[in-house]
Design a protein around this motif. Structure first.
Motif, PDB file in Angstrom:
ATOM      1  N   TRP A 181      -5.028   6.897 -38.241  1.00 47.73           N
ATOM      2  CA  TRP A 181      -6.079   7.912 -38.282  1.00 47.73           C
ATOM      3  C   TRP A 181      -7.467   7.355 -38.606  1.00 47.73           C
ATOM      4  O   TRP A 181      -8.455   8.047 -38.389  1.00 47.73           O
ATOM      5  CB  TRP A 181      -5.734   8.971 -39.323  1.00 47.73           C
ATOM      6  CG  TRP A 181      -4.506   9.749 -38.968  1.00 47.73           C
ATOM      7  CD1 TRP A 181      -4.399  10.750 -38.047  1.00 47.73           C
ATOM      8  CD2 TRP A 181      -3.204   9.603 -39.542  1.00 47.73           C
ATOM      9  NE1 TRP A 181      -3.113  11.221 -38.011  1.00 47.73           N
ATOM     10  CE2 TRP A 181      -2.346  10.542 -38.914  1.00 47.73           C
ATOM     11  CE3 TRP A 181      -2.668   8.769 -40.520  1.00 47.73           C
ATOM     12  CZ2 TRP A 181      -0.996  10.672 -39.232  1.00 47.73           C
ATOM     13  CZ3 TRP A 181      -1.328   8.889 -40.841  1.00 47.73           C
ATOM     14  CH2 TRP A 181      -0.507   9.829 -40.197  1.00 47.73           C
TER      15      TRP A 181
ATOM     16  N   GLU B  52      -6.166   8.652 -31.182  1.00 49.34           N
ATOM     17  CA  GLU B  52      -7.320   9.537 -31.326  1.00 49.34           C
ATOM     18  C   GLU B  52      -6.779  10.945 -31.540  1.00 49.34           C
ATOM     19  O   GLU B  52      -6.306  11.588 -30.598  1.00 49.34           O
ATOM     20  CB  GLU B  52      -8.207   9.477 -30.077  1.00 49.34           C
ATOM     21  CG  GLU B  52      -9.496  10.263 -30.201  1.00 49.34           C
ATOM     22  CD  GLU B  52     -10.348   9.789 -31.370  1.00 49.34           C
ATOM     23  OE1 GLU B  52     -10.583  10.602 -32.297  1.00 49.34           O
ATOM     24  OE2 GLU B  52     -10.760   8.621 -31.366  1.00 49.34           O
TER      25      GLU B  52
ATOM     26  N   PRO C 154     -16.081   7.634 -35.833  1.00 43.80           N
ATOM     27  CA  PRO C 154     -14.911   7.407 -36.684  1.00 43.80           C
ATOM     28  C   PRO C 154     -15.241   6.646 -37.965  1.00 43.80           C
ATOM     29  O   PRO C 154     -14.495   6.727 -38.945  1.00 43.80           O
ATOM     30  CB  PRO C 154     -13.969   6.603 -35.783  1.00 43.80           C
ATOM     31  CG  PRO C 154     -14.871   5.932 -34.795  1.00 43.80           C
ATOM     32  CD  PRO C 154     -16.002   6.876 -34.566  1.00 43.80           C
TER      33      PRO C 154
END
Length: 369
Positions: free
Chosen positions: A163, A288, A320
């Motif tokens: 993640w 993703e 991110p």
């Protein structure tokens, strides 16, 4: 043990005064002493020797893990629960009220249990210690002495592959949780938030990366000097020592929390060296998870406006490196009262409903009706 305290007057008197010495005696409680020298007599000398040898050879970290087994169990439940939230995020964020209540409860648990009770606040100091241990002879026993930090780092390392760095920053950082909870309370009582222009905001991002690189570079010259620079993190003051420090440290931590009332996670956004250290390897994440529509950043800017850490570019892309994976944009993604795309899809199924309209409120948020 005996501790001798030499007390002298703060202001020298006119007549010389001999310093006072206060002695404090301390004896280790018997429950912390393992005596392998005097085993029970009925066991006999031959049966006592293997027991004594076993007690003397037991690794210290095993005793520590056993002593903190209840804290470890609670942490394990928290991490399994967080993994479930992230894996089944669609089912959770589709229930808006449930998601927001769940996140609030989890942040409270992170702050109270991980921070105040277990003292499991990760720091850039842990990053420096791990890196220098690799260079000077790595020993697992050194890191196993703190089971909470060891387990947390293991989970963070795995979560970065799936993640990104936002899992720790958004869910498992006690100081980050404290900042968000204070800001949420401020919003609830109507305190107006300050939204920095995105051009200025994205240039301030680099500060934390510069801070981390400076600390990392200094560590090769003096690890103690690097630990001193790491005091830019208020974690030790606010979480580990619970504000029981010199007033300079307390004032610094309180000032960051005060600014966070108006700018959510101010320290996390611009100054946290640990966040920068995690963002660099987190670029290797494998999946993703955060979904976007083609309208995002084109016709609609709702998620960009509502992202509390401004991790969404006005053109719709999610950065991110700055995203804390709070899933608020995903809650908007499935909310028919917020998302234009979902609203239009409902309209196509039911032509009697009117077209969606976007209305910007005076507080900078955007609503769809």
């Amino acid at each position: 043990f005996r501790l001798d305290l030499t007390l002298v007057p703060a202001v020298p008197p006119s007549a010389p005064v001999a310093p006072a010495v206060v002695s404090l005696e301390y004896r280790i409680p018997d429950r912390y002493i393992v005596s392998a020298v005097h085993p029970p007599a009925i066991r006999g000398e031959e049966s006592a020797q293997p027991l004594a040898k076993e007690l003397m050879q037991a690794p210290l970290w095993q005793d520590i893990w056993w002593a903190r087994r209840f804290e470890i169990a609670v942490l394990a439940v928290m991490l399994v629960g967080l993994a479930g939230i992230l894996i089944f995020q669609r089912a959770i964020v589709a229930r808006i009220r449930f998601y927001y209540r769940l996140r609030t409860v989890y942040l409270l648990l992170t702050f109270v249990f991980l921070g105040l009770i277990a003292n499991a606040q990760l720091s850039v100091v842990n990053v420096l210690t791990f890196f220098h241990a690799l260079l000077s002879g790595f020993r697992w026993e050194l890191f196993l002495l703190d089971p909470m930090v060891f387990i947390l780092w293991g989970f963070v390392a795995v979560s970065m592959l799936f993640w990104g760095r936002g899992v720790f920053c958004g869910w498992l950082c006690p100081f980050g949780a404290l900042q968000e909870l204070i800001n949420a309370l401020a919003r609830r009582i109507g305190i107006r938030q300050i939204e920095l222009p995105f051009e200025l905001h994205e240039r301030l991002w680099m500060i934390k990366y510069v801070v981390f690189l400076v600390i990392f570079a200094v560590s090769f010259s003096s690890i103690m000097a690097a630990f001193g620079l790491a005091e830019i993190e208020p974690f030790k003051t606010a979480i580990t020592m619970k504000f029981m420090r010199n007033w300079q440290f307390v004032a610094y931590a309180a000032a960051l929390l005060a600014v966070g009332v108006f700018i959510e996670r101010f320290f996390c956004r611009y100054f946290c060296p640990l966040g920068a250290a995690l963002a660099i390897p987190a670029r290797m994440r494998m999946f993703e998870w955060l979904k976007r529509y083609r309208e995002c950043g084109n016709e609609c800017h709702i998620c960009a406006r509502r992202c509390t850490v401004q991790a969404i570019h006005p053109l719709g892309q999610i950065n991110p490196n700055e995203c804390i994976h709070c899933l608020k944009c995903q809650a908007n993604y499935y909310d028919p009262n917020v998302c234009i795309h979902v609203k239009r899809r409902i309209e196509r199924r039911n032509p009697r409903t009117g077209p969606p309209t976007v209305v910007a409120s005076s507080r900078g948020s955007t609503n769809v009706s």
